[in-house]
Motif scaffolding. Structure first.
Motif, PDB file in Angstrom:
ATOM      1  N   CYS A  88      59.321  24.759  25.182  1.00 18.67           N
ATOM      2  CA  CYS A  88      59.120  26.149  25.538  1.00 18.67           C
ATOM      3  C   CYS A  88      60.485  26.779  25.779  1.00 18.67           C
ATOM      4  O   CYS A  88      61.292  26.241  26.542  1.00 18.67           O
ATOM      5  CB  CYS A  88      58.263  26.245  26.799  1.00 18.67           C
ATOM      6  SG  CYS A  88      57.942  27.942  27.349  1.00 18.67           S
ATOM      7  N   LEU A 112      51.495  26.457  16.349  1.00 11.72           N
ATOM      8  CA  LEU A 112      52.528  26.161  17.336  1.00 11.72           C
ATOM      9  C   LEU A 112      53.944  26.297  16.793  1.00 11.72           C
ATOM     10  O   LEU A 112      54.905  26.019  17.508  1.00 11.72           O
ATOM     11  CB  LEU A 112      52.340  24.738  17.885  1.00 11.72           C
ATOM     12  CG  LEU A 112      51.100  24.492  18.749  1.00 11.72           C
ATOM     13  CD1 LEU A 112      51.015  23.021  19.135  1.00 11.72           C
ATOM     14  CD2 LEU A 112      51.123  25.367  20.000  1.00 11.72           C
ATOM     15  N   GLU A 131      48.680  28.456  28.465  1.00 14.69           N
ATOM     16  CA  GLU A 131      48.704  29.781  27.837  1.00 14.69           C
ATOM     17  C   GLU A 131      48.497  29.688  26.339  1.00 14.69           C
ATOM     18  O   GLU A 131      47.813  30.527  25.736  1.00 14.69           O
ATOM     19  CB  GLU A 131      50.026  30.490  28.154  1.00 14.69           C
ATOM     20  CG  GLU A 131      50.219  30.840  29.618  1.00 14.69           C
ATOM     21  CD  GLU A 131      49.180  31.851  30.099  1.00 14.69           C
ATOM     22  OE1 GLU A 131      48.725  32.675  29.272  1.00 14.69           O
ATOM     23  OE2 GLU A 131      48.824  31.822  31.294  1.00 14.69           O
ATOM     24  N   ALA A 132      49.090  28.668  25.728  1.00 15.15           N
ATOM     25  CA  ALA A 132      48.907  28.476  24.288  1.00 15.15           C
ATOM     26  C   ALA A 132      47.443  28.206  23.962  1.00 15.15           C
ATOM     27  O   ALA A 132      46.908  28.706  22.960  1.00 15.15           O
ATOM     28  CB  ALA A 132      49.781  27.319  23.791  1.00 15.15           C
ATOM     29  N   LEU A 137      55.137  30.267  18.594  1.00  8.09           N
ATOM     30  CA  LEU A 137      54.108  31.002  19.323  1.00  8.09           C
ATOM     31  C   LEU A 137      54.738  31.834  20.441  1.00  8.09           C
ATOM     32  O   LEU A 137      55.174  31.304  21.470  1.00  8.09           O
ATOM     33  CB  LEU A 137      53.076  30.030  19.901  1.00  8.09           C
ATOM     34  CG  LEU A 137      51.931  30.646  20.709  1.00  8.09           C
ATOM     35  CD1 LEU A 137      51.118  31.617  19.859  1.00  8.09           C
ATOM     36  CD2 LEU A 137      51.047  29.550  21.300  1.00  8.09           C
ATOM     37  N   LEU A 165      54.711  34.074  23.541  1.00 16.49           N
ATOM     38  CA  LEU A 165      53.809  34.337  24.662  1.00 16.49           C
ATOM     39  C   LEU A 165      54.335  35.444  25.573  1.00 16.49           C
ATOM     40  O   LEU A 165      53.928  35.560  26.725  1.00 16.49           O
ATOM     41  CB  LEU A 165      53.595  33.055  25.477  1.00 16.49           C
ATOM     42  CG  LEU A 165      52.910  31.904  24.733  1.00 16.49           C
ATOM     43  CD1 LEU A 165      52.885  30.649  25.598  1.00 16.49           C
ATOM     44  CD2 LEU A 165      51.510  32.284  24.298  1.00 16.49           C
ATOM     45  N   LEU A 168      50.584  23.657  28.220  1.00 20.86           N
ATOM     46  CA  LEU A 168      50.108  24.444  27.084  1.00 20.86           C
ATOM     47  C   LEU A 168      48.886  25.272  27.444  1.00 20.86           C
ATOM     48  O   LEU A 168      48.080  25.626  26.575  1.00 20.86           O
ATOM     49  CB  LEU A 168      49.813  23.527  25.886  1.00 20.86           C
ATOM     50  CG  LEU A 168      51.059  22.899  25.247  1.00 20.86           C
ATOM     51  CD1 LEU A 168      50.661  21.895  24.165  1.00 20.86           C
ATOM     52  CD2 LEU A 168      51.965  23.972  24.648  1.00 20.86           C
ATOM     53  N   THR A 179      58.494  31.406  24.306  1.00 22.07           N
ATOM     54  CA  THR A 179      58.005  31.022  22.986  1.00 22.07           C
ATOM     55  C   THR A 179      57.797  29.526  22.940  1.00 22.07           C
ATOM     56  O   THR A 179      58.678  28.752  23.342  1.00 22.07           O
ATOM     57  CB  THR A 179      59.005  31.424  21.881  1.00 22.07           C
ATOM     58  OG1 THR A 179      59.087  32.860  21.819  1.00 22.07           O
ATOM     59  CG2 THR A 179      58.575  30.902  20.524  1.00 22.07           C
ATOM     60  N   ILE A 180      56.620  29.109  22.468  1.00 28.42           N
ATOM     61  CA  ILE A 180      56.289  27.697  22.300  1.00 28.42           C
ATOM     62  C   ILE A 180      56.640  27.272  20.876  1.00 28.42           C
ATOM     63  O   ILE A 180      56.328  27.970  19.910  1.00 28.42           O
ATOM     64  CB  ILE A 180      54.793  27.437  22.551  1.00 28.42           C
ATOM     65  CG1 ILE A 180      54.395  27.826  23.985  1.00 28.42           C
ATOM     66  CG2 ILE A 180      54.437  25.986  22.261  1.00 28.42           C
ATOM     67  CD1 ILE A 180      54.897  26.890  25.033  1.00 28.42           C
ATOM     68  N   GLU A 228      45.488  31.404  23.839  1.00 30.23           N
ATOM     69  CA  GLU A 228      45.724  32.120  22.581  1.00 30.23           C
ATOM     70  C   GLU A 228      44.933  31.497  21.439  1.00 30.23           C
ATOM     71  O   GLU A 228      44.371  32.193  20.599  1.00 30.23           O
ATOM     72  CB  GLU A 228      47.219  32.119  22.254  1.00 30.23           C
ATOM     73  CG  GLU A 228      48.083  32.936  23.190  1.00 30.23           C
ATOM     74  CD  GLU A 228      47.781  34.416  23.086  1.00 30.23           C
ATOM     75  OE1 GLU A 228      47.562  34.907  21.955  1.00 30.23           O
ATOM     76  OE2 GLU A 228      47.750  35.098  24.137  1.00 30.23           O
ATOM     77  N   TRP A 229      44.894  30.174  21.398  1.00 28.55           N
ATOM     78  CA  TRP A 229      44.149  29.473  20.352  1.00 28.55           C
ATOM     79  C   TRP A 229      42.662  29.838  20.406  1.00 28.55           C
ATOM     80  O   TRP A 229      42.026  30.067  19.372  1.00 28.55           O
ATOM     81  CB  TRP A 229      44.325  27.969  20.510  1.00 28.55           C
ATOM     82  CG  TRP A 229      43.487  27.124  19.603  1.00 28.55           C
ATOM     83  CD1 TRP A 229      42.209  26.673  19.838  1.00 28.55           C
ATOM     84  CD2 TRP A 229      43.836  26.641  18.305  1.00 28.55           C
ATOM     85  NE1 TRP A 229      41.746  25.925  18.782  1.00 28.55           N
ATOM     86  CE2 TRP A 229      42.727  25.889  17.819  1.00 28.55           C
ATOM     87  CE3 TRP A 229      44.960  26.750  17.513  1.00 28.55           C
ATOM     88  CZ2 TRP A 229      42.730  25.260  16.573  1.00 28.55           C
ATOM     89  CZ3 TRP A 229      44.971  26.117  16.266  1.00 28.55           C
ATOM     90  CH2 TRP A 229      43.870  25.392  15.807  1.00 28.55           C
ATOM     91  N   CYS A 258      57.115  19.178  21.534  1.00 23.24           N
ATOM     92  CA  CYS A 258      56.829  20.548  21.927  1.00 23.24           C
ATOM     93  C   CYS A 258      57.858  21.000  22.959  1.00 23.24           C
ATOM     94  O   CYS A 258      58.277  20.217  23.818  1.00 23.24           O
ATOM     95  CB  CYS A 258      55.421  20.640  22.525  1.00 23.24           C
ATOM     96  SG  CYS A 258      54.784  22.323  22.652  1.00 23.24           S
TER      97      CYS A 258
END
Length: 224
Positions: A195, A16, A123-124, A19, A21, A121, A25-26, A127-128, A193
């Motif tokens: 974005c 994180l 979308e994150a 990140l 996207l 989160l 960006t996260i 990705e994970w 966190c």
């Protein structure tokens, strides 16, 4: 408060940290702190305690139903002070008031955190899952549990107004801060966190970023 290094948090933080996207960006970070006071913390803790007691003394005469009234409990004041001290370590360039910060803290349930996590989160997490076994939320919960015993924690969100949010950066779409506090271990794990719009990162003028945000339904402060 002392920053604590724990290996279980490393993989989440690495993922994180920055990140990308595509359009956004996260940036997220899990941090662990001991509630044991340093000499500087003791001075600040005394100052925060004095601030709270002074406010309680004033509000008792003018407003007996003040939302700060429950801070007449020493245990409640101590919890608030730990949370404010943690904020101070997370954002060292920002001067926090205990009375003001209290208005933005709210005790939560794990389900509330999970709902926020799943919403912002999403979308994150996809990705994970492409790179790791298990979900991002499950991996984070396991990491937090190893550090602080999640089932023994009190969970707090910190959701200030825009002007009082130290985490807001240029081009921010949303941000949040959560704290997991274990009284027995005297330890706090924070999760911050945010974005950011990549349009801002790429240098697009603020006016155009705002127009993009209005078209896409983006927002700065989310409703907790």
């Amino acid at each position: 408060m002392k920053f604590l290094e724990f290996t279980p948090l490393d993989s989440i933080n690495f993922f994180l940290d920055d990140l990308n996207l595509g359009e956004s960006t996260i940036k997220g970070s899990l941090e662990a702190y001991s509630c044991k006071h340093t000499s500087m913390d003791r001075k600040l803790s005394f100052s925060l305690e004095h601030e709270i007691l002074g406010y309680l003394s004033q509000s008792a005469d003018s407003d007996p139903s003040s939302p700060l009234e429950y801070l007449s409990s020493r245990s409640s004041r101590r919890t608030l002070i730990y949370l404010v001290l943690t904020l101070g370590h997370m954002y060292p360039d920002y001067d926090f008031s205990a009375v003001q910060a209290h208005l933005f803290f709210r005790e939560e349930e794990w389900d509330s955190f999970r709902q926020i996590f799943d919403t912002y989160l999403f979308e994150a997490a996809k990705e994970w899952s492409l790179l790791n076994d298990g979900s991002l939320l499950e991996s984070m919960a396991k990491a937090i549990d190893e550090v602080i015993k999640l089932d023994e924690c009190e969970v707090y969100s910190y959701n200030p107004d825009f002007e009082g949010d130290p985490s807001i950066e240029k081009g921010a779409i949303w941000s949040f801060n959560f704290f997991f506090y274990n009284r027995k271990l005297k330890r706090i794990v924070s999760f911050r966190c945010c974005c950011l719009s990549n349009l801002a990162i790429d240098g697009l003028p603020d006016e155009e970023i705002l127009e993009e945000g209005e078209d896409d339904g983006l927002f700065i402060n989310m409703d907790m």
